[in-house]
Design a protein around this motif. Structure first.
Motif, PDB file in Angstrom:
ATOM      1  N   CYS A  47      13.173  -6.645   0.686  1.00 11.79           N
ATOM      2  CA  CYS A  47      12.069  -5.886   0.093  1.00 11.79           C
ATOM      3  C   CYS A  47      12.605  -4.917  -0.956  1.00 11.79           C
ATOM      4  N   PRO A  48      12.684  -5.365  -2.202  1.00 12.95           N
ATOM      5  CA  PRO A  48      13.143  -4.450  -3.245  1.00 12.95           C
ATOM      6  C   PRO A  48      12.346  -3.153  -3.243  1.00 12.95           C
ATOM      7  N   CYS A  49      13.062  -2.044  -3.445  1.00 15.95           N
ATOM      8  CA  CYS A  49      12.460  -0.711  -3.346  1.00 15.95           C
ATOM      9  C   CYS A  49      12.615   0.009  -4.680  1.00 15.95           C
ATOM     10  N   VAL A  50      11.498   0.255  -5.308  1.00 17.98           N
ATOM     11  CA  VAL A  50      11.492   0.850  -6.653  1.00 17.98           C
ATOM     12  C   VAL A  50      12.246   2.185  -6.665  1.00 17.98           C
ATOM     13  N   ARG A  51      11.928   3.026  -5.714  1.00 16.08           N
ATOM     14  CA  ARG A  51      12.511   4.373  -5.683  1.00 16.08           C
ATOM     15  C   ARG A  51      13.992   4.344  -5.291  1.00 16.08           C
ATOM     16  N   GLY A  52      14.299   3.580  -4.285  1.00 17.38           N
ATOM     17  CA  GLY A  52      15.649   3.624  -3.736  1.00 17.38           C
ATOM     18  C   GLY A  52      16.655   2.794  -4.518  1.00 17.38           C
ATOM     19  N   TRP A  53      16.126   1.758  -5.167  1.00 15.52           N
ATOM     20  CA  TRP A  53      17.043   0.870  -5.882  1.00 15.52           C
ATOM     21  C   TRP A  53      17.124   1.252  -7.357  1.00 15.52           C
ATOM     22  N   ARG A  54      16.222   2.083  -7.758  1.00 15.51           N
ATOM     23  CA  ARG A  54      16.209   2.602  -9.131  1.00 15.51           C
ATOM     24  C   ARG A  54      15.976   1.499 -10.173  1.00 15.51           C
ATOM     25  N   TYR A  55      14.723   0.974 -10.165  1.00 19.73           N
ATOM     26  CA  TYR A  55      14.337   0.043 -11.219  1.00 19.73           C
ATOM     27  C   TYR A  55      12.863   0.265 -11.526  1.00 19.73           C
ATOM     28  N   ASN A  56      12.386  -0.351 -12.566  1.00 26.34           N
ATOM     29  CA  ASN A  56      10.992  -0.202 -12.972  1.00 26.34           C
ATOM     30  C   ASN A  56      10.074  -0.985 -12.028  1.00 26.34           C
ATOM     31  N   SER A  57       8.953  -0.363 -11.665  1.00 32.70           N
ATOM     32  CA  SER A  57       8.075  -0.946 -10.644  1.00 32.70           C
ATOM     33  C   SER A  57       7.607  -2.366 -10.963  1.00 32.70           C
ATOM     34  N   LYS A  58       7.529  -2.697 -12.230  1.00 29.37           N
ATOM     35  CA  LYS A  58       7.024  -4.037 -12.585  1.00 29.37           C
ATOM     36  C   LYS A  58       8.012  -5.149 -12.211  1.00 29.37           C
ATOM     37  N   ASP A  59       9.284  -4.769 -11.937  1.00 25.84           N
ATOM     38  CA  ASP A  59      10.338  -5.771 -11.771  1.00 25.84           C
ATOM     39  C   ASP A  59      10.595  -6.196 -10.326  1.00 25.84           C
ATOM     40  N   THR A  60       9.775  -5.770  -9.391  1.00 23.64           N
ATOM     41  CA  THR A  60      10.032  -6.043  -7.969  1.00 23.64           C
ATOM     42  C   THR A  60      10.293  -7.523  -7.681  1.00 23.64           C
ATOM     43  N   ILE A  61       9.456  -8.371  -8.220  1.00 23.91           N
ATOM     44  CA  ILE A  61       9.591  -9.796  -7.914  1.00 23.91           C
ATOM     45  C   ILE A  61      10.784 -10.394  -8.663  1.00 23.91           C
ATOM     46  N   ALA A  62      11.000  -9.903  -9.869  1.00 22.45           N
ATOM     47  CA  ALA A  62      12.152 -10.374 -10.646  1.00 22.45           C
ATOM     48  C   ALA A  62      13.457 -10.003  -9.936  1.00 22.45           C
ATOM     49  N   ILE A  63      13.508  -8.805  -9.391  1.00 23.12           N
ATOM     50  CA  ILE A  63      14.701  -8.347  -8.662  1.00 23.12           C
ATOM     51  C   ILE A  63      14.892  -9.203  -7.409  1.00 23.12           C
ATOM     52  N   SER A  64      13.786  -9.507  -6.763  1.00 21.78           N
ATOM     53  CA  SER A  64      13.843 -10.349  -5.577  1.00 21.78           C
ATOM     54  C   SER A  64      14.485 -11.695  -5.918  1.00 21.78           C
ATOM     55  N   LYS A  65      14.085 -12.268  -7.047  1.00 20.99           N
ATOM     56  CA  LYS A  65      14.634 -13.560  -7.458  1.00 20.99           C
ATOM     57  C   LYS A  65      16.117 -13.440  -7.791  1.00 20.99           C
ATOM     58  N   LEU A  66      16.458 -12.335  -8.457  1.00 19.98           N
ATOM     59  CA  LEU A  66      17.852 -12.119  -8.836  1.00 19.98           C
ATOM     60  C   LEU A  66      18.757 -12.051  -7.590  1.00 19.98           C
ATOM     61  N   ALA A  67      18.220 -11.470  -6.517  1.00 24.93           N
ATOM     62  CA  ALA A  67      18.993 -11.383  -5.279  1.00 24.93           C
ATOM     63  C   ALA A  67      19.349 -12.771  -4.760  1.00 24.93           C
ATOM     64  N   ALA A  68      18.406 -13.686  -4.891  1.00 29.23           N
ATOM     65  CA  ALA A  68      18.665 -15.053  -4.444  1.00 29.23           C
ATOM     66  C   ALA A  68      19.607 -15.772  -5.413  1.00 29.23           C
ATOM     67  N   ASP A  69      19.437 -15.505  -6.705  1.00 29.02           N
ATOM     68  CA  ASP A  69      20.250 -16.190  -7.714  1.00 29.02           C
ATOM     69  C   ASP A  69      21.695 -15.710  -7.751  1.00 29.02           C
ATOM     70  N   THR A  70      21.934 -14.481  -7.309  1.00 34.30           N
ATOM     71  CA  THR A  70      23.309 -13.962  -7.260  1.00 34.30           C
ATOM     72  C   THR A  70      23.954 -14.226  -5.901  1.00 34.30           C
ATOM     73  N   CYS A  71      23.187 -14.831  -5.002  1.00 40.82           N
ATOM     74  CA  CYS A  71      23.639 -15.095  -3.624  1.00 40.82           C
ATOM     75  C   CYS A  71      23.822 -13.818  -2.809  1.00 40.82           C
ATOM     76  N   VAL A  72      23.305 -12.691  -3.314  1.00 43.61           N
ATOM     77  CA  VAL A  72      23.322 -11.458  -2.528  1.00 43.61           C
ATOM     78  C   VAL A  72      22.399 -11.626  -1.315  1.00 43.61           C
ATOM     79  N   TRP A  73      21.330 -12.373  -1.502  1.00 37.45           N
ATOM     80  CA  TRP A  73      20.357 -12.593  -0.426  1.00 37.45           C
ATOM     81  C   TRP A  73      20.047 -14.078  -0.293  1.00 37.45           C
ATOM     82  N   PRO A  74      20.857 -14.807   0.444  1.00 36.98           N
ATOM     83  CA  PRO A  74      20.610 -16.244   0.596  1.00 36.98           C
ATOM     84  C   PRO A  74      19.325 -16.499   1.373  1.00 36.98           C
TER      85      PRO A  74
END
Lengths: 400, 109, 317
Positions: free
Chosen positions: C224-251
């Motif tokens: 669950c990407p967290c806008v406040r805690g992870w420090r990113y723009n609120s619109k990017d939540t789903i994009a960040i989620s995808k990036l986690a899978a693409d970097t293998c950080v979150w298989p």
């Protein structure tokens, strides 16, 4: 407490087994418990009932006492009659949940087989556990005997679930002293208990899918105070209900129960206030002293929460000196909890009886009638000298 | 606590509240309109909307209005303006507009 | 027995149903938890009772006198959601057996944060899983204690900035590696365990359907990407989620009745620097001085991925 005619069957039972027997007869919807000495026998015995099909309770052998009470809370929220049991450190581990159970007005029954707190490690009796949680919003009953432990458990179900009350009830029995010693216990016929316990009619069940409710929403400055207020109300209503149910229980069993019990107290000059199993030793001491012409008496607190201030004052006013015996190691106050309650009740009603406080029997140390006679001697000295200092005393301590 | 934070609910005395701190009206948070948090407003070009439902699916606040499987707009009473819908729309038919800019055109939802 | 999801998920169909989590909740704008809870509950076709331990979701959805829940919901304490729902589930079985409630199927779901799952509530969760209660435990994993202000949890990646692992002159963030909670849960040998993320919504919702269908406990660890805690723009939540899978950080994978299955293999795998560049909590790692930390972490992630691939080969269908 002996009845005029036997309504049940006399069985030789340890206190723990007497409690387990009551639980079997109640056949609760859910029991969640974790074994801890000296409560273990309750869980073991109940497990056997489950294994042998003598109950059809959902029995959760959980991984900690905190989980035990948490699961009971979940079960009670879902509309189940839920019971558990613990002692000392287990009760301490449950601490957070004690408050949640009472705030949610859940009629959970918990037997506490009183045990001392560490350190040093000790598995024997002190009342540190129950007394430490005295303000958690639970009704507290203390048993003098195995019979009372059995009877209290049966009455607790009715008290807790009474629509005017809806509070959890803690039934205390002294670890080992009652928990692990055999005494004859009159066990009621199963069908009598079944009728006595009746069925729990819950309100606002989590399983009422068609009427979803939210339990445990956060409160801040605007509602927290208002949400706490009804707990006082329920506690205030409790004495009458406890008395009514004690009376009704008497009609069924011949054993009538009250908030406090007096022994040779009416004409007594000096008195001891005590709760739990030590009441037995005090009775013996009182009898001995009476034989020697000393007017000694006892007041036993059966119910400590809510504190029956009116009944205590009524029973004790006019006495020349009173000693309050307590099995706790609590620090920092002028005296121990029951003393403070009694002193407050006296002060508020303008009674100025001389009071002293003993801490005794810590960690399971025996307290024998001879020692209690010594306490009465101290009281007689006080009636002669008028001197109560020190107020706080140690009974049975090698004080050197 | 400020009146705004208290929302529309009247303050009740302890005797008027349900037992156990219960809330017995499910989903009554609809009376607490989080739309006031919004700085950016999503505007959906419904003519070009493919009704793929991604905006509905990825909305943290359930603020995309759907009728008969068709996106019909944004519920501005609750939309906090995060902008996820605009990023995730495969046809890019949602644009985020400064609230201050659209404030003049009233109540278009 | 491997459970297959009943039907393919049809968004247009589902979107006509009322949300079980009503709007008006106070999760931050762009919060993944709102998205995940909606996806999970839309995937379940049964009546549900929900329990949440203390955390962001709890405080933002149940704040007297308002509740966002249109289903029975309970918050008891921080550590004991698993025991609480176990009690509810036990009561359900007892009362149904005794004819005190209607005989209908009810499902039990926990939504808990990573703090409540990885740290303070681990014992309670482990106990409930071992006892075999039928409930679905969802970990809303935002990799720190966000409700109390971004403190580290054992789900926090090594060298991450949090408010209790600040980037100082001597120590550059969290010194310890994260715990592999999903594997710990899998080691309980419960019927269904999975990792998911909200961008892969069909995967997530299918997993929920599999999990809710089993007899016994199931667990899904959802990023669950967290806008406040992870420090990113609120619109990017789903994009960040995808990036986690693409970097293998979150298989994205599942352990379905003992069968390990990788559900997504990025092609190509994106470098971890992309993950670090996307969020302010890693801004120190982008500095040249910390290049060695990035190399270390990339090795870590690659090793974890290799291990997972191996497990999926060893314990395949």
């Amino acid at each position: 407490m002996s009845g005029n005619r036997l309504k049940g069957e006399l069985k030789a039972l340890e206190g723990d087994n007497a409690v387990a027997e009551a639980m079997r007869q109640i056949n609760p919807d859910v029991v969640a418990a974790y074994p801890i000495t000296p409560q273990t026998e309750i869980v073991m015995t109940f497990s056997e009932f489950v294994a042998n099909g003598l109950v059809d309770t959902e029995f959760l052998a959980v991984e900690s006492e905190h989980a035990a009470l948490s699961a009971c809370i979940g079960a009670a929220l879902a509309g189940a009659r839920a019971l558990t049991a613990t002692c000392g450190p287990g009760l301490a581990l449950m601490w957070e949940m004690l408050w949640i159970a009472s705030s949610w007005r859940l009629p959970i029954i918990m037997n506490v087989v009183n045990r001392a707190f560490s350190s040093p490690l000790n598995i024997l009796c002190s009342h540190d556990d129950a007394m430490g949680s005295r303000d958690a919003g639970w009704i507290q009953l203390y048993a003098e005997s195995q019979q009372e432990a059995y009877d209290n458990t049966l009455q607790a179900v009715r008290i807790a679930e009474h629509p005017d009350i809806l509070l959890p009830v803690m039934c205390c029995l002294d670890g080992f002293v009652l928990g692990h010693t055999l005494e004859p216990v009159e066990v009621l016929p199963d069908e009598v208990v079944k009728e006595w316990a009746g069925t729990y009619n819950p309100c606002y069940s989590l399983l009422d899918i068609d009427h979803p409710v939210t339990y445990g929403a956060a409160d801040f400055t605007d509602y927290y105070f208002e949400h706490k207020r009804p707990q006082w109300e329920a506690m205030e209503r409790a004495p009458k209900v406890i008395l009514d149910i004690g009376e009704e229980f008497g009609k069924v069993t011949g054993r009538y129960y009250h908030l406090v019990d007096s022994y040779r107290l009416d004409d007594a000059d000096v008195a001891v206030v005590v709760l739990g199993a030590t009441s037995g030793a005090v009775r013996v001491a009182v009898d001995r002293l009476r034989k020697n012409g000393i007017k000694a008496g006892m007041l036993k607190l059966r119910c400590f929460r809510p504190f029956p201030a009116q009944q205590v004052v009524q029973a004790l006013q006019g006495k020349k000196a009173v000693a309050i015996l307590e099995r706790v190691a609590f620090f920092g106050a002028e005296a121990s909890p029951v003393f403070l309650e009694v002193a407050t009740a006296f002060y508020l009603r303008g009674v100025s009886t001389k009071l002293i406080n003993y801490t005794y029997g810590l960690g399971g140390r025996d307290t024998v009638p001879g020692q209690i006679c010594g306490v009465f001697q101290d009281l007689i000295d006080i009636t002669q000298t008028g001197k109560t200092e020190p107020i706080f005393r140690y009974l049975g301590l090698r004080d050197f | 606590m400020s009146d705004r934070l208290r929302g529309k609910m009247p303050e009740k005395g302890w005797k008027e509240l349900p037992i156990r701190g219960l809330i017995i009206e499910p989903g009554n948070s609809v009376n607490y309109e989080t739309g006031s948090w919004r700085a950016l407003r999503p505007i959906i070009n419904l003519e070009k909307c493919p009704h793929c439902m991604f905006c509905w699916l990825f909305c943290p606040d359930g603020s995309i209005i759907v009728k008969n499987s068709q996106v019909t707009g944004v519920d501005l009473r609750y939309c906090k303006g995060c902008g996820i819908c605009a990023v995730e729309c495969p046809r890019q038919v949602i644009t985020m507009v400064e609230e201050a800019e659209v404030a003049k055109e009233t109540n278009v939802w | 027995m491997v459970v297959e999801a009943k039907t393919r998920i049809n968004l247009r169909e589902i979107s006509n149903k009322e949300d079980k989590l009503a709007p008006g909740h106070r999760l931050c704008l762009g919060c993944a938890e709102g998205i995940v809870v909606r996806q999970v509950l839309h995937a379940i076709d049964y009546p549900v009772v929900v329990c949440s331990p203390t955390g962001c979701l709890e405080i933002c959805t149940g704040l007297f006198p308002y509740t966002a829940w249109r289903v029975p919901w309970v918050h008891s304490a921080f550590e004991n959601a698993a025991s609480t729902i176990a009690g509810v589930e036990a009561a359900y079985r007892a009362l149904k057996r005794r004819g005190k409630i209607e005989d209908r199927v009810i499902k039990f779901v926990v939504f808990a944060g990573d703090g409540a799952t990885y740290d303070i509530g681990l014992q309670w969760l482990s106990g409930a899983l071992e006892r075999g209660h039928t409930f679905l435990y969802i970990c809303l994993n935002n990799e720190a204690y966000m409700n109390t202000g971004i403190q580290r949890s054992s789900a926090t990646l090594k060298w991450t900035w949090t408010t209790t692992t600040p980037v100082g002159k001597v120590i550059p963030g969290k010194k310890e590696s994260r715990k592999d909670m999903t594997a710990i849960i899998a080691a309980h040998n419960i019927p269904y365990v999975a990792q998911a993320a909200p961008h892969a919504w069909r995967d997530l919702m299918t997993k929920v359907r599999k999990a809710i269908a089993v007899d016994g406990p199931s667990f899904i660890n959802i990023l669950c990407p967290c806008v406040r805690g992870w420090r990113y723009n609120s619109k990017d939540t789903i994009a960040i989620s995808k990036l986690a899978a693409d970097t293998c950080v979150w298989p994205l994978y599942e352990v379905d009745h003992g069968i390990w299955r990788l559900n997504y293999k990025p092609s190509p795998q994106r470098p971890l620097t992309d993950w670090f560049l996307s969020q302010g909590r890693f801004s120190h790692l982008v500095a040249p001085d910390n290049a060695n930390l990035v190399i270390e972490l990339q090795q870590c992630i690659d090793q974890e991925w290799a291990k997972l691939e191996k497990l999926c080969q060893c314990f395949a269908d």
